[in-house]
Design an enzyme around this catalytic site. Structure first.
Site, short mmCIF file in Angstrom:
data_model
loop_
_atom_site.label_atom_id
_atom_site.label_comp_id
_atom_site.label_asym_id
_atom_site.label_seq_id
_atom_site.Cartn_x
_atom_site.Cartn_y
_atom_site.Cartn_z
N ARG A 43 49.67 38.06 46.07
CA ARG A 43 48.43 37.50 46.82
C ARG A 43 48.57 38.21 48.15
O ARG A 43 47.15 38.19 48.47
CB ARG A 43 48.63 36.17 46.83
CG ARG A 43 48.41 35.43 45.85
CD ARG A 43 48.44 33.84 45.78
NE ARG A 43 47.44 33.25 46.69
CZ ARG A 43 47.67 32.02 47.25
NH1 ARG A 43 48.65 31.30 46.89
NH2 ARG A 43 46.80 31.67 48.23
N GLN A 47 41.78 25.30 55.11
CA GLN A 47 43.09 25.18 54.10
C GLN A 47 43.51 26.40 53.57
O GLN A 47 44.36 26.74 52.96
CB GLN A 47 42.24 24.41 52.69
CG GLN A 47 42.01 22.99 53.10
CD GLN A 47 41.19 22.34 52.02
OE1 GLN A 47 41.69 21.82 51.18
NE2 GLN A 47 40.00 22.56 52.06
N ASN A 48 42.52 27.60 54.15
CA ASN A 48 42.90 28.89 53.67
C ASN A 48 44.29 29.46 54.36
O ASN A 48 44.51 29.15 55.68
CB ASN A 48 41.84 29.87 53.72
CG ASN A 48 40.70 29.45 53.00
OD1 ASN A 48 40.98 28.54 52.05
ND2 ASN A 48 39.48 29.78 53.25
N HIS A 100 47.19 24.51 55.88
CA HIS A 100 48.15 25.02 54.68
C HIS A 100 49.04 26.02 55.21
O HIS A 100 49.61 26.69 54.14
CB HIS A 100 47.48 24.88 53.16
CG HIS A 100 47.06 23.81 52.92
ND1 HIS A 100 45.96 23.68 51.99
CD2 HIS A 100 47.01 22.43 53.22
CE1 HIS A 100 45.48 22.61 51.73
NE2 HIS A 100 46.09 21.73 52.52
N CYS A 108 62.52 30.86 56.59
CA CYS A 108 63.73 30.62 55.76
C CYS A 108 63.58 29.48 54.88
O CYS A 108 63.21 28.18 55.33
CB CYS A 108 64.72 30.23 56.79
SG CYS A 108 66.49 29.98 55.91
N GLY A 136 33.04 25.69 50.99
CA GLY A 136 33.66 26.09 50.07
C GLY A 136 35.04 25.49 49.49
O GLY A 136 36.15 26.41 49.11
N PRO A 166 28.36 26.21 46.02
CA PRO A 166 27.33 26.34 45.01
C PRO A 166 27.59 25.26 43.90
O PRO A 166 26.78 25.08 42.90
CB PRO A 166 27.99 27.72 44.13
CG PRO A 166 29.15 28.13 44.92
CD PRO A 166 29.28 27.37 46.14
N ALA A 171 28.92 30.84 50.98
CA ALA A 171 29.16 30.82 52.22
C ALA A 171 28.10 31.79 52.88
O ALA A 171 27.57 31.84 53.94
CB ALA A 171 30.54 30.69 52.63
P1 OAD Z 1 39.26 25.20 45.12
O1 OAD Z 1 39.58 26.48 44.23
O2 OAD Z 1 39.82 24.07 44.80
O3 OAD Z 1 37.82 25.15 45.53
C1 OAD Z 1 37.09 26.28 45.70
C2 OAD Z 1 35.57 25.70 45.96
O4 OAD Z 1 34.92 27.02 46.37
C3 OAD Z 1 34.83 25.18 44.82
O5 OAD Z 1 34.40 23.99 44.89
C4 OAD Z 1 33.80 26.48 44.46
O6 OAD Z 1 32.67 25.87 43.87
C5 OAD Z 1 33.52 26.99 45.92
N1 OAD Z 1 33.05 28.40 45.80
C6 OAD Z 1 33.30 29.35 45.01
N2 OAD Z 1 32.61 30.29 45.52
C7 OAD Z 1 32.13 30.05 46.59
C8 OAD Z 1 31.32 30.76 47.78
N3 OAD Z 1 31.17 32.12 47.50
N4 OAD Z 1 30.82 30.22 48.70
C9 OAD Z 1 31.23 28.77 48.87
N5 OAD Z 1 31.94 28.16 47.98
C10 OAD Z 1 32.34 28.79 46.99
O7 OAD Z 1 39.98 25.53 46.84
P2 OAD Z 1 40.38 24.51 47.97
O8 OAD Z 1 39.36 23.41 47.98
O9 OAD Z 1 40.53 25.39 49.11
O10 OAD Z 1 46.65 24.82 48.64
O11 OAD Z 1 41.69 24.23 47.46
C11 OAD Z 1 42.54 23.27 48.24
C12 OAD Z 1 43.82 23.60 48.12
O12 OAD Z 1 44.39 23.81 46.82
C13 OAD Z 1 44.24 25.02 48.68
O13 OAD Z 1 44.48 25.07 49.84
C14 OAD Z 1 45.66 25.42 47.94
C15 OAD Z 1 45.10 24.70 46.44
O14 OAD Z 1 46.38 24.37 45.94
C16 OAD Z 1 47.63 25.35 49.04
O15 OAD Z 1 47.55 26.66 48.79
C17 OAD Z 1 48.62 24.63 49.61
#
Ligand code: OAD
Length: 263
Positions: free
Chosen positions: A81, A112-113, A130, A138, A205, A232, A249
């Site tokens: 990644r 959260q990214n 996050h 460590c 997103g 979306p 976005a």
């Molecule tokens: P998700 O993968 O759960 O959700 C991503 C969202 O982005 C979805 O609702 C999609 O519909 C939307 N999406 C996709 N393409 C897009 C675009 N071009 N523009 C806008 N939106 C778009 O990701 P998160 O909600 O960020 O945790 O997930 C939360 C956490 O779960 C992450 O931070 C990660 C994961 O486990 C850790 O890494 C600790």
């Protein structure tokens, strides 16, 4: 793995409505999730076809017990990644958030990214709920590892995690919050404060299913803020939103900034 690229054109009337909320005195809090970086080629987690968690079980890759049982497997996945992110650049959404911040009295950016693309775009003081995947710490003492043997121009290679140098048995692990771990109290407290004291909360997103991040929008709403979503897809937050833009976005921010510039 290729993330979704969204081509839906944002509804002009909703862009106008969003632009109308962006008065210079507006206190804006933005929460971003993986979809924010999708247009930079970074994978999301829960998109059904290509999200990481559609292909891998998070218990095998994003927990402390997985790291202890299979450190090389977990480290190698994060190296992969990191390599994706090393080759990525901020997209128009990331860049336009910086431009928007210059127009408003106050913009707090919570993400959260873990990819650091907001900072790369020029956003300062990003609240990283996050952690940040490009940092290591460590696995025993949680001290940051300052001296990395890699360099931005050098590829992140798979393999076993190197010793942390902070503890005789310590290994390097990414500085991200794994399932079952707590968020930094300082970061979440700042995010809560920004949610309680904003006029507009913009959720971009994110699938709005991971806590405590998912609660921030509801907190903002209960304190009187207008809540808007750019995504979306429908999410559990959608039903509580005052304004929804069903588009990606980057496209949404292009349309928003054009509208604001035309005023
Ligand atoms: P998700 O993968 O759960 O959700 C991503 C969202 O982005 C979805 O609702 C999609 O519909 C939307 N999406 C996709 N393409 C897009 C675009 N071009 N523009 C806008 N939106 C778009 O990701 P998160 O909600 O960020 O945790 O997930 C939360 C956490 O779960 C992450 O931070 C990660 C994961 O486990 C850790 O890494 C600790």
């Amino acid at each position: 793995m290729m993330p979704h690229y969204i081509n839906a054109t944002p509804d002009p009337s909703r862009i106008m409505a969003l632009a109308a909320l962006m008065r210079p005195e507006c206190r804006l809090t933005i929460l971003t999730g993986a979809g924010m970086s999708a247009d930079s080629g970074i994978g999301t987690f829960r998109d059904t076809e290509d999200g990481y968690w559609s292909q891998f079980d998070p218990r095998d890759l994003a927990t402390k017990s997985a790291f202890l049982a299979h450190p090389e497997r977990v480290w190698s996945w994060y190296q992969w990644r990191r390599e994706q992110i090393r080759n990525a650049t901020p997209n128009r959404g990331h860049l336009n958030i910086v431009a928007l911040g210059e127009r408003l009295q106050s913009l707090t950016l919570v993400t959260q990214n873990v990819d650091g693309l907001h900072q790369m775009a020029g956003s300062d003081e990003v609240i990283e709920l996050h952690g940040n995947i490009m940092r290591s710490k460590c696995h025993l003492s949680h001290q940051f590892i300052r001296e990395q043997k890699w360099h931005p121009d050098v590829a992140y290679l798979p393999g076993p995690p190197p010793p942390s140098g902070h503890h005789p048995d310590g290994l390097a692990r990414p500085d991200v919050v794994w399932f079952g771990e707590s968020l930094s109290p300082n970061q979440i407290e700042q995010a809560i404060q920004a949610s309680c004291h904003c006029d507009l909360f913009l959720s971009i997103g994110t699938s709005s299913v991971v806590e405590p991040a998912a609660t921030l929008a509801l907190l903002a709403k209960s304190h009187g803020a207008c809540v808007a979503e750019i995504n979306p897809q429908e999410t559990p937050l959608s039903a509580r939103c005052d304004l929804i833009i069903r588009a990606g976005a980057s496209d949404t921010f292009d349309a928003l900034m054009s509208t604001l510039d035309a005023d």
